[in-house]
Design an enzyme around this catalytic site. Structure first.
Site, PDB file in Angstrom:
ATOM      1  CG  ASP A  22      -1.696   1.219   1.448  1.00  0.00           C
ATOM      2  OD1 ASP A  22      -1.803   2.010   0.482  1.00  0.00           O
ATOM      3  OD2 ASP A  22      -2.223   1.414   2.566  1.00  0.00           O
ATOM      4  CG  ASN A  24      -2.934   5.282  -1.272  1.00  0.00           C
ATOM      5  OD1 ASN A  24      -3.043   4.245  -0.613  1.00  0.00           O
ATOM      6  ND2 ASN A  24      -3.780   5.620  -2.224  1.00  0.00           N
ATOM      7  CG  ASP A  26      -5.891   3.168   0.268  1.00  0.00           C
ATOM      8  OD1 ASP A  26      -5.044   2.253   0.438  1.00  0.00           O
ATOM      9  OD2 ASP A  26      -6.450   3.374  -0.823  1.00  0.00           O
ATOM     10  CG  ASP A  30      -1.354   1.634  -3.886  1.00  0.00           C
ATOM     11  OD1 ASP A  30      -0.163   1.411  -4.135  1.00  0.00           O
ATOM     12  OD2 ASP A  30      -1.732   2.232  -2.846  1.00  0.00           O
ATOM     13  CG  ASP A 201     -11.733 -14.946 -14.211  1.00  0.00           C
ATOM     14  OD1 ASP A 201     -11.090 -15.425 -13.279  1.00  0.00           O
ATOM     15  OD2 ASP A 201     -12.964 -14.718 -14.155  1.00  0.00           O
ATOM     16  CD  GLU A 275      -9.973 -19.595 -13.370  1.00  0.00           C
ATOM     17  OE1 GLU A 275     -10.100 -19.780 -12.168  1.00  0.00           O
ATOM     18  OE2 GLU A 275     -10.808 -18.944 -14.031  1.00  0.00           O
TER      19      GLU A 275
HETATM   20  C1  NOJ Z   1     -11.720 -17.160 -11.116  1.00  0.00           C
HETATM   21  C2  NOJ Z   1     -10.993 -16.137 -10.297  1.00  0.00           C
HETATM   22  O1  NOJ Z   1      -9.686 -16.590 -10.060  1.00  0.00           O
HETATM   23  C3  NOJ Z   1     -11.804 -15.952  -9.043  1.00  0.00           C
HETATM   24  O2  NOJ Z   1     -11.111 -15.195  -8.083  1.00  0.00           O
HETATM   25  C4  NOJ Z   1     -13.119 -15.333  -9.417  1.00  0.00           C
HETATM   26  O3  NOJ Z   1     -13.934 -15.248  -8.268  1.00  0.00           O
HETATM   27  C5  NOJ Z   1     -13.852 -16.164 -10.464  1.00  0.00           C
HETATM   28  N1  NOJ Z   1     -12.986 -16.612 -11.510  1.00  0.00           N
HETATM   29  C6  NOJ Z   1     -14.947 -15.366 -11.112  1.00  0.00           C
HETATM   30  O4  NOJ Z   1     -14.396 -14.361 -11.906  1.00  0.00           O
END
Ligand code: NOJ
Length: 535
Positions: A22, A24, A26, A30, A201, A275
Site C-alpha cells: 500500500d 498511500n 488507505d 495499489d 479468467d 484458467e
Molecule cells: C476465477 C478467479 O480466479 C476468481 O477469483 C473469481 O472469483 C472467479 N474466476 C470469477 O471471476
C-alpha cells in the site's frame, strides 16, 4: 519469432494488487505499491508478473467484477500508474501479464445498466443472458451458482439474468458479436499500453448450452465443482462430465481469433494462459493447440495430497497430455482462490514440493507470499469479504485467508504493508515471515526460493524432459521417495517422516530443509524434504 519464446519455461509471480503493498496509507495495496517493490520481485529470479484485476470495479468479487475493463480503479491508482508499472517492469526485464475477465461484467458496467433500462427484447439485453420467468414465476432453469445460491436473479420487469458467479457478475452472451468486438478492443488496449500477455479468467465458461434446460442434479453438480466439498472420486467425475456451461466447443473458436490478434503483434510474443477447470483432464490440452492459447493452468497440485503415488500421477499425466499437442505444462501450488500450500500440506512439505516442481519442464507460477512460506491468515467471520462466504451462508469460509496482505518489515503488524489499517488483518504471529526477517535468515523459505530459481535458470530451463528414477516400489502409496533426472540435475523428494537413504550420484546443490548426510556411500535425504544433485 524466436524458437523458444519467453513464456515457455518462465517463472511467473502472481500479484494480488490489493494485498501486495500500500503506497498511500488507505489500507489497500495499489499499482504504485507494486512498482515500488519491483526490485524485490526481480531479486526473486522470476521472469514475469501476473497482476490480478485492477480495473474499475465495485469490488464485490475482489475485482473479478469488472465495470470498465479499460481503466484502473481509483483504489489502485490510474492509467498513468499502470503505464509506469509496465515501464518499470520492462526496465528490469520483467514481463507483465494482465488478467482478463471475459465470462462476465460487473452489474455496474454501462452495458448492464443500459440493459436494465432498455427492457425485455432489447438489443441491450442480448449482450447478457436475459430470459422470462416460467409461468409459475420460477427462474429459466435450476442451475446453482459456483458461489452458491441460484444462478439467476430477477429484475424489476420480471425477467431473470444468468450469473454463474455472484449476482453482481452477469454472464456475457458470447453469441453476440458485439461482445467479442469489445473484448478484442480491450486486449488491444492493454497490449498497446505495453502488457506482454493475459491470464484468461474462466476461459472455459464463455459459451453456454441448453440455457433453458434443467440439470438433473444441480446440487450434486454444484458440489462437484466446489473443491471444498468432499465427494467420491467416480461420482465427481461422472457429474463433471455433465456441466452444461463449461468447456463447450464454441470457446475454442473465440481463442483461435484471439490467437490471430496476439500473433499480429509479431516479435512482442504476446502470450495467454487459460484458467480452465475442465473434465476429463485431456480436454485441457485443446486450449493449447498450436492455433489457440499458449498455456493452460494445471490445478492438480492445488489439491494433491503429499503422497508419491498422487504426485507421480499428476506430474506424469500433465507432461504427457501436454506433449500430445506439443505444449509444456504449467505448475502452481497456490493462488488467490485456494488455501496457501503451507497451510494445506505443511510448511516443510510445501518447501519440498516447491523444490520438486521447480525442476520440472514448463512454466511455474508462484503466488506472492508463497516464497515466504506464508500460511493462510486466520480471520474472524466479521473480517471476511469474499462473496463465496456470504452466498454459501457460512459453510464455505471463502478465499480471504489466502489474500491477507504481505508482511514486509518490522516487528509489529501490519509489518510495513501499510501506514493505515490493512483491509484484512495481518496476524502478529507473522513476525518471522516478513521479507526483512527472512532476508537475514539463510535457512528461510525466501532464500530457498531465490536459490532454487537461480539454479533452475542456470541448469534446467530448456533442458528437455524428465526421466523418472524407478525404485522397486516406485509409484506405490508407501513409496518414500519420488525422484527424476533432468539435464545435469537429479531431483529427489523424500515424502516420509523419516530420513531415507538413496543411491544417487552427483554433488548436492540445494536442499529444501535439514541436512543431507552420506552413509555407506549413499545419500540420506531428510524427512519431508527435496534435494538436487548435480552430475
Ligand atoms: C476465477 C478467479 O480466479 C476468481 O477469483 C473469481 O472469483 C472467479 N474466476 C470469477 O471471476
Amino acid at each position: 519469432m524466436n524458437s523458444s519464446p519467453w513464456w515457455k519455461e518462465a517463472t511467473i509471480y502472481q500479484i494480488y494488487p490489493r494485498s501486495f503493498f500500500d503506497s498511500n496509507g488507505d489500507g489497500e495495496g495499489d499499482l504504485p505499491g507494486v512498482t515500488s517493490k519491483l526490485d524485490y520481485v526481480k531479486s526473486l529470479g522470476v521472469d514475469a508478473i501476473w497482476l490480478s484485476p485492477f480495473y474499475t470495479s465495485p469490488n464485490k468479487d475482489g475485482g473479478y467484477d469488472v465495470a470498465n475493463p479499460r481503466d484502473v480503479d481509483p483504489r489502485f491508482g490510474n492509467l498513468e500508474d499502470a503505464k509506469e508499472l509496465i515501464a518499470q517492469a520492462h526496465q528490469r526485464d520483467l514481463r507483465v501479464i494482465a488478467d482478463i475477465v471475459p465470462n462476465h461484467f460487473s452489474d455496474q458496467h454501462v452495458w448492464f445498466q443500459a440493459a436494465l433500462k432498455a427492457g425485455p427484447g432489447s438489443k441491450e439485453r442480448e449482450r447478457f443472458h436475459f430470459y422470462d420467468a416460467h409461468a409459475d414465476g420460477t427462474p429459466p432453469n435450476n442451475w446453482i451458482s459456483i458461489f452458491g445460491g441460484p444462478s439467476w436473479t430477477q429484475v424489476e420487469d420480471g425477467q431473470f439474468y444468468l450469473h454463474l458467479f455472484d449476482s453482481s457478475q452477469p454472464d456475457l452472451n458470447w453469441e453476440n458479436p458485439e461482445v467479442n468486438a469489445d473484448f478484442e478492443k480491450t486486449l488491444r488496449f492493454w497490449i498497446d499500453l505495453g502488457v506482454d500477455g493475459f491470464r484468461i479468467d474462466v476461459a472455459h465458461g464463455l459459451i453456454k448450452e441448453d440455457v433453458l434446460t434443467n440439470h438433473p442434479d444441480p446440487q450434486g453438480l454444484s458440489d462437484a465443482l466446489r473443491l471444498d466439498v468432499a465427494m467420491d472420486f467416480e461420482k465427481r467425475n461422472a457429474l463433471l462430465l455433465t456441466v452444461p456451461f463449461f468447456d463447450r466447443q464454441g470457446v475454442h473458436e473465440i481463442y483461435k481469433k484471439w490467437r490471430k490478434l496476439f500473433d499480429s503483434y509479431g516479435d512482442r510474443e504476446i502470450m495467454a494462459v487459460a484458467e480452465a477447470w475442465v473434465h476429463p483432464p485431456v480436454n485441457a490440452t485443446r486450449y493449447v493447440r498450436a492455433d489457440e492459447l499458449h498455456q493452460v493452468f494445471n490445478f492438480d497440485l492445488l489439491t494433491a495430497d503429499f503422497n508419491s503415488d498422487v504426485l507421480f500421477g499428476v506430474v506424469e499425466r500433465s507432461i504427457s497430455l501436454n506433449a500430445t499437442v506439443n505444449a509444456l505444462p504449467t505448475w502452481a501450488l497456490s493462488n488467490h482462490d485456494s488455501p496457501r500450500v503451507a497451510s494445506r500440506i505443511g510448511d516443510e512439505q510445501a518447501r519440498a514440493l516447491a523444490l520438486f516442481v521447480f525442476g520440472l519442464p514448463g512454466s511455474t507460477y508462484v503466488f506472492a507470499g508463497q516464497e515466504l512460506g506464508l500460511p493462510d491468515g486466520q480471520l474472524q467471520d466479521s473480517d471476511r469479504q469474499d462473496p463465496m462466504f456470504f452466498r454459501s451462508n457460512g459453510p464455505s469460509k471463502g478465499r480471504d485467508g489466502a489474500r491477507v496482505p504481505l508482511p514486509w518489515s518490522g516487528e509489529t503488524t501490519p509489518f510495513g504493508f501499510s501506514t493505515g489499517k490493512p483491509w484484512l488483518p495481518i496476524s502478529q504471529s507473522w513476525k518471522d515471515f516478513t521479507v526483512e526477517h527472512e532476508l537475514t535468515d539463510p535457512k528461510s523459505s525466501l532464500h530457498l526460493y531465490k536459490n532454487a530459481l537461480e539454479l533452475r535458470k542456470e541448469f534446467l530451463v530448456g533442458a528437455g524432459g524428465i526421466t523418472w528414477l524407478e525404485s522397486s516400489r516406485h509409484g506405490s502409496k508407501e513409496d518414500a521417495l519420488l525422484s527424476y533426472s533432468r539435464g545435469p540435475i537429479t531431483v529427489v523428494m523424500n515424502l516420509s517422516d523419516s530420513a531415507e537413504e538413496c543411491d544417487v550420484a552427483g554433488k548436492l546443490i540445494i536442499v529444501s530443509g535439514g541436512t543431507v548426510d552420506v552413509r555407506d556411500g549413499k545419500k540420506v535425504i531428510p524427512a519431508r524434504s527435496t534435494a538436487w544433485f548435480l552430475t
